[in-house]
Scaffold this active site. Structure first.
Site, short mmCIF file in Angstrom:
data_model
loop_
_atom_site.label_atom_id
_atom_site.label_comp_id
_atom_site.label_asym_id
_atom_site.label_seq_id
_atom_site.Cartn_x
_atom_site.Cartn_y
_atom_site.Cartn_z
N HIS A 122 0.70 -1.19 -0.05
CA HIS A 122 0.01 0.07 -0.08
C HIS A 122 0.82 1.22 -0.06
CE1 HIS A 122 -3.33 -2.73 1.78
NE2 HIS A 122 -3.22 -2.83 0.51
N CYS A 161 6.06 20.60 -12.19
CA CYS A 161 4.72 21.20 -12.88
C CYS A 161 3.76 21.67 -11.86
CB CYS A 161 4.03 19.85 -13.43
SG CYS A 161 3.21 18.99 -12.02
N1 APR Z 1 0.03 -7.60 17.62
C1 APR Z 1 -0.84 -8.45 16.48
N2 APR Z 1 -1.97 -7.98 15.98
C2 APR Z 1 -2.49 -7.30 16.66
C3 APR Z 1 -2.07 -6.37 17.54
C4 APR Z 1 -0.70 -6.89 18.19
N3 APR Z 1 -0.19 -5.98 19.38
N4 APR Z 1 -2.95 -5.09 18.10
C5 APR Z 1 -4.06 -5.51 17.05
N5 APR Z 1 -3.83 -6.44 16.26
C6 APR Z 1 -4.51 -7.10 15.11
C7 APR Z 1 -6.17 -6.54 15.32
O1 APR Z 1 -6.70 -7.74 15.99
C8 APR Z 1 -6.45 -6.66 13.66
O2 APR Z 1 -6.97 -7.91 13.40
O3 APR Z 1 -4.16 -6.29 13.99
C9 APR Z 1 -5.22 -6.17 13.16
C10 APR Z 1 -5.08 -4.72 12.40
O4 APR Z 1 -6.22 -4.85 11.55
P1 APR Z 1 -6.55 -3.45 10.73
O5 APR Z 1 -6.41 -2.23 11.57
O6 APR Z 1 -7.41 -3.64 9.84
O7 APR Z 1 -5.20 -3.20 9.80
P2 APR Z 1 -4.97 -3.89 8.34
O8 APR Z 1 -5.39 -5.73 8.42
O9 APR Z 1 -3.28 -3.98 8.25
O10 APR Z 1 -5.59 -3.09 7.34
C11 APR Z 1 -5.26 -3.55 5.79
O11 APR Z 1 -6.38 -1.27 5.55
O12 APR Z 1 -7.08 0.84 5.95
C12 APR Z 1 -6.32 0.00 5.04
O13 APR Z 1 -4.39 0.50 3.87
C13 APR Z 1 -4.66 0.12 5.08
O14 APR Z 1 -3.09 -1.27 4.94
C14 APR Z 1 -4.33 -0.98 5.56
C15 APR Z 1 -5.29 -2.03 5.22
#
Ligand code: APR
Length: 232
Positions: free
Chosen positions: A113, A142
């Protein structure tokens, strides 16, 4: 259960999400304290908002950069870097834009991303701007508004980056997802692709996700705790 022996795998692949950065103090997108619970992405993180109010979008990203710059890689990032030194065939692809993996010494094969530390212009100019605030908000060539080199909602993904990541997924025999909710496509599709190739599937997350059924093993806890406990 015994630790995961990475020597048993030809091509381990780690697929990381915002949860991997949580212990460094970088907020996740969803769940408690998530960025999208505070900010409507339609006002701050999509091309429509950028065209409508570029300054507000750049200010939002500058604020996130300032906060992220003050965060440091945690023990989990450093452990992953150590694993890569021990197992050179271990690849890492990430959805994260914060650069913490790289700051922790991890070689990242694909930033799916993009990166909050880069800007780009519609004329093709790209600028690295990690050291401090954005040097400029308009293109030197530009004079158009520069935009963060991040894949926003409604953007097309970078086809070359996804092709590179897809090749690694197709070739992996161990797929380890760390800290991702698995709800944002097409990146979330990599878990299904790895499953189809017969890779052994492990999910590291404090809680279950929409894709948990795809995984052979579910390690519940924080990234740094699970990496240290299960991967040596
Ligand atoms: N260790 C491991 N996992 C964790 C921790 C931790 N300390 N704290 C939270 N999590 C988990 C949560 O349970 C959740 O499942 O990390 C995950 C975070 O999910 P999102 O916030 O949805 O992040 P992500 O999956 O990376 O989002 C994907 O969404 O907004 C877009 O482009 C953005 O790259 C991002 C994409």
């Amino acid at each position: 259960m015994q630790a995961i022996d990475l020597r048993r795998y030809r091509r381990p692949l780690f697929f990381t999400g915002a949860g991997l950065s949580a212990e460094s103090g970088v907020p996740t997108y969803r769940g408690a304290g998530g960025i999208w619970a505070q900010y409507n992405y339609e006002d701050y993180a999509c091309q429509r908002a950028f065209l409508r109010q570029p300054e507000q979008v750049l200010e939002f990203h500058e604020l996130r950069r300032t906060r992220t710059r003050a965060c440091a890689p945690h023990a989990g990032h450093l452990h992953l870097a150590q694993l890569q030194l021990q197992y050179p065939r271990l690849s890492v692809i990430t959805q994260n834009i914060d650069g913490l993996l790289q700051r922790g010494g991890v070689a990242v094969a694909a930033e799916l991303h993009g990166s909050m530390w880069r800007l780009r212009c519609r004329c093709g100019v790209r600028e690295d701007s990690a050291a401090g605030p954005y040097a400029r908000w308009r293109c030197e060539r530009c004079e158009a508004w520069l935009r963060p080199d991040i894949t926003w909602f409604e953007d097309a993904v970078d086809a070359d980056v996804f092709a590179q990541a897809g090749a690694l997924v197709a070739d992996c025999d161990l797929f380890v997802a760390i800290g991702t909710s698995g709800v944002v496509w097409p990146a979330a599709g990599f878990a299904q692709a790895a499953r189809r190739t017969g890779a052994y599937m492990i999910e590291l997350n404090p809680e279950a996700t929409e894709l948990s059924a795809l995984y052979d093993r579910h390690l519940r806890g924080t990234a740094s705790q699970l990496l240290a406990q299960w991967f040596s």
